[in-house]
Design an enzyme around this catalytic site. Sequence first.
Site, short mmCIF file in Angstrom:
data_model
loop_
_atom_site.label_atom_id
_atom_site.label_comp_id
_atom_site.label_asym_id
_atom_site.label_seq_id
_atom_site.Cartn_x
_atom_site.Cartn_y
_atom_site.Cartn_z
N PHE A 11 18.61 14.43 -0.15
CA PHE A 11 17.65 15.46 -0.60
C PHE A 11 16.25 15.02 -0.21
O PHE A 11 15.31 15.12 -0.98
CB PHE A 11 17.79 15.65 -2.11
CG PHE A 11 17.39 17.01 -2.60
CD1 PHE A 11 18.00 18.14 -2.10
CD2 PHE A 11 16.41 17.14 -3.57
CE1 PHE A 11 17.64 19.39 -2.55
CE2 PHE A 11 16.04 18.39 -4.04
CZ PHE A 11 16.66 19.53 -3.53
N GLY A 187 7.08 13.55 8.72
CA GLY A 187 8.52 13.66 8.45
C GLY A 187 9.37 13.66 9.71
O GLY A 187 10.55 14.03 9.67
N LYS A 205 21.69 10.88 20.23
CA LYS A 205 21.71 12.33 20.51
C LYS A 205 22.32 12.61 21.88
O LYS A 205 23.09 13.56 22.05
CB LYS A 205 20.29 12.89 20.45
CG LYS A 205 19.73 12.96 19.04
CD LYS A 205 18.25 13.26 19.07
CE LYS A 205 17.68 13.40 17.68
NZ LYS A 205 16.21 13.29 17.64
P1 NAP Z 1 15.09 11.11 4.41
O1 NAP Z 1 13.88 11.92 4.21
O2 NAP Z 1 14.98 9.63 4.40
O3 NAP Z 1 16.15 11.57 3.31
C1 NAP Z 1 17.36 10.91 3.10
C2 NAP Z 1 17.96 11.40 1.79
O4 NAP Z 1 19.23 10.82 1.62
C3 NAP Z 1 17.14 11.02 0.56
O5 NAP Z 1 17.12 12.09 -0.34
C4 NAP Z 1 17.91 9.84 -0.03
O6 NAP Z 1 17.79 9.75 -1.42
C5 NAP Z 1 19.32 10.23 0.32
N1 NAP Z 1 20.20 9.09 0.41
C6 NAP Z 1 20.08 8.01 1.22
N2 NAP Z 1 21.09 7.16 1.00
C7 NAP Z 1 21.84 7.70 0.01
C8 NAP Z 1 23.02 7.30 -0.68
N3 NAP Z 1 23.61 6.15 -0.39
N4 NAP Z 1 23.52 8.12 -1.63
C9 NAP Z 1 22.91 9.29 -1.92
N5 NAP Z 1 21.80 9.73 -1.29
C10 NAP Z 1 21.28 8.94 -0.36
O7 NAP Z 1 15.81 11.48 5.78
P2 NAP Z 1 15.68 12.84 6.61
O8 NAP Z 1 14.49 12.75 7.51
O9 NAP Z 1 15.85 14.00 5.70
O10 NAP Z 1 16.95 12.70 7.59
C11 NAP Z 1 18.25 12.91 7.10
C12 NAP Z 1 19.20 13.01 8.29
O11 NAP Z 1 18.80 14.08 9.14
C13 NAP Z 1 19.24 11.77 9.20
O12 NAP Z 1 20.54 11.63 9.71
C14 NAP Z 1 18.28 12.13 10.32
O13 NAP Z 1 18.56 11.45 11.52
C15 NAP Z 1 18.59 13.60 10.46
N6 NAP Z 1 17.52 14.39 11.07
C16 NAP Z 1 16.26 14.30 10.60
C17 NAP Z 1 15.27 15.08 11.18
C18 NAP Z 1 13.84 15.00 10.73
O14 NAP Z 1 12.98 15.59 11.39
N7 NAP Z 1 13.53 14.32 9.61
C19 NAP Z 1 15.59 15.94 12.22
C20 NAP Z 1 16.92 16.03 12.66
C21 NAP Z 1 17.89 15.24 12.07
P3 NAP Z 1 16.39 9.45 -2.15
O15 NAP Z 1 15.56 10.68 -1.89
O16 NAP Z 1 16.73 9.27 -3.57
O17 NAP Z 1 15.82 8.24 -1.46
N1 HSE Z 2 13.58 10.99 14.19
C1 HSE Z 2 14.06 12.12 14.92
C2 HSE Z 2 13.05 12.50 15.97
C3 HSE Z 2 14.30 13.26 13.98
O1 HSE Z 2 11.91 12.06 15.90
O2 HSE Z 2 13.41 13.25 16.88
C4 HSE Z 2 14.96 14.43 14.65
O3 HSE Z 2 16.27 14.12 15.00
#
Ligand code: NAP
Ligand code: HSE
Length: 431
Positions: A11, A187, A205
């Site tokens: 989340f 982010g 990717k």
């Molecule tokens: P993030 O902001 O670090 O959020 C991760 C979430 O997962 C947090 O809510 C964290 O909980 C929760 N979490 C982590 N370990 C956990 C566990 N063991 N049990 C339960 N909850 C857990 O990461 P994000 O940027 O949203 O990215 C999430 C995924 O999407 C990754 O695989 C990333 O590569 C992918 N992604 C991200 C983006 C981007 O632009 N950010 C784009 C494309 C894909 P807490 O909040 O309590 O710490």
């Molecule tokens: N960390 C990744 C990026 C998030 O910067 O492209 C999207 O997958």
Amino acid sequence: MTALRIGIAGFGTVGGAVARLLLRDADRLAARAGGPLHIARVAVRDLAKPRSVALPAGCVGADALALALDPTLDIVVEVMGGLEPARSVALAALQRGAHFVTANKQLLAAHGAELAAAAGRGGGAVHCEAAVAGAIPIVRAVSHALAGDRVVGVAGIVNGTTNYILTQMGRHGVDFGTALAGARELGYAEADPTNDIGGHDAAAKLAVLAGIAFQCELQTQDVYTEGIADITQADVVAARELGFCIKLLAVARRQGTGLQARVHPALVPLSHPLAGVHDAYNAVLVEAEAAGALMFYGRGAGAEPTASAVLANLVDAAQDIRRGIGGRIEQPLQRVPLIDIGDVESRFCLSVGVADQPGVLGAIATVLGQHGVSVASMFQKGRSAEPIDLVFLTHTVRERQMRAALHAIVALPMVRRIAHVLRVADIGGGP
Ligand code: NAP
Ligand code: HSE
């Protein structure tokens, strides 16, 4: 119509945006999905952390695996990142027949085949549009829109963080560290941003995208990977003076019966469409035999762009469930011979810092010639202070020969340093 029950593991940046949009656009999404999508359960790591989206009491827990095992959930969304507990969550959901939606390229590039097999056995499916290039529907493009064609190459910018950093350095003169801090603040960056900087996020990717495009089994470690940690402000400025910008490119291309799969910084001519891809935007060029070249462009990172792709998968999954579709597994994926980076042909830009003395240019040119490296153009930068930089642009050469030439050039007594060696992008879609 009964609501489908959704569990969201994670989340943070993406999970929070998915929930926000699911609640805000509930009616529109219900119409697209064939019925309401209800957030029944959420898992986080730290229950005490404040959240920007209010959820019903009792819906949030700290056990992602228990969420995945919950038989009342129709769809499990994994947006935690990392390999564990993400893999266990995926398998638990898929083995009991749930549909699984993920943005986690690291998980897919390591365990994609295992998850696909679990989906085949369980009767659910893996949906992963958000795992590659954020909001750009590139997974759907290569898996569905081009399913009747034969893809010969994919190439592009698939990491928003590094593209943001290079843009900030190149267009705004911002230093590397400040630009990275900005990407984290916005982010874009992974929880561990060395995954972005080191090229590993882009490699994962590419493994996912190329695996789908070429119908083969590819993992992150199969991708030759260089990141941008060594790119300096001086490199960016020097590139611009030569009519290029520096981009972190991900390239997969058929070569004979094998496949090139590589991620590295490259010089992109300023006239090429990829040079106009700035900040956290991504772009992917796909070349298919019948369709020719196609280019896909959009936001590659960030909360809502990524949530858009997750929501599209949620709608897909809901429609599949309502139509009773799932468990479809294509023919087992084959391993494909990988082309060693030494056997990849590129043009190079080589900048050598030398003592300003007669014969130095001839000595370097001789070494290049001895190794079969043909020089397309050369110029000298400044004579104010040593070392002075001699810049060589080569014709296309096999990388193994270029590396051997560099080895010999470094050993020349008048050579002080190799300021940089960059491949010049050889990608279609340009003018
Ligand atoms: P993030 O902001 O670090 O959020 C991760 C979430 O997962 C947090 O809510 C964290 O909980 C929760 N979490 C982590 N370990 C956990 C566990 N063991 N049990 C339960 N909850 C857990 O990461 P994000 O940027 O949203 O990215 C999430 C995924 O999407 C990754 O695989 C990333 O590569 C992918 N992604 C991200 C983006 C981007 O632009 N950010 C784009 C494309 C894909 P807490 O909040 O309590 O710490
Ligand atoms: N960390 C990744 C990026 C998030 O910067 O492209 C999207 O997958």
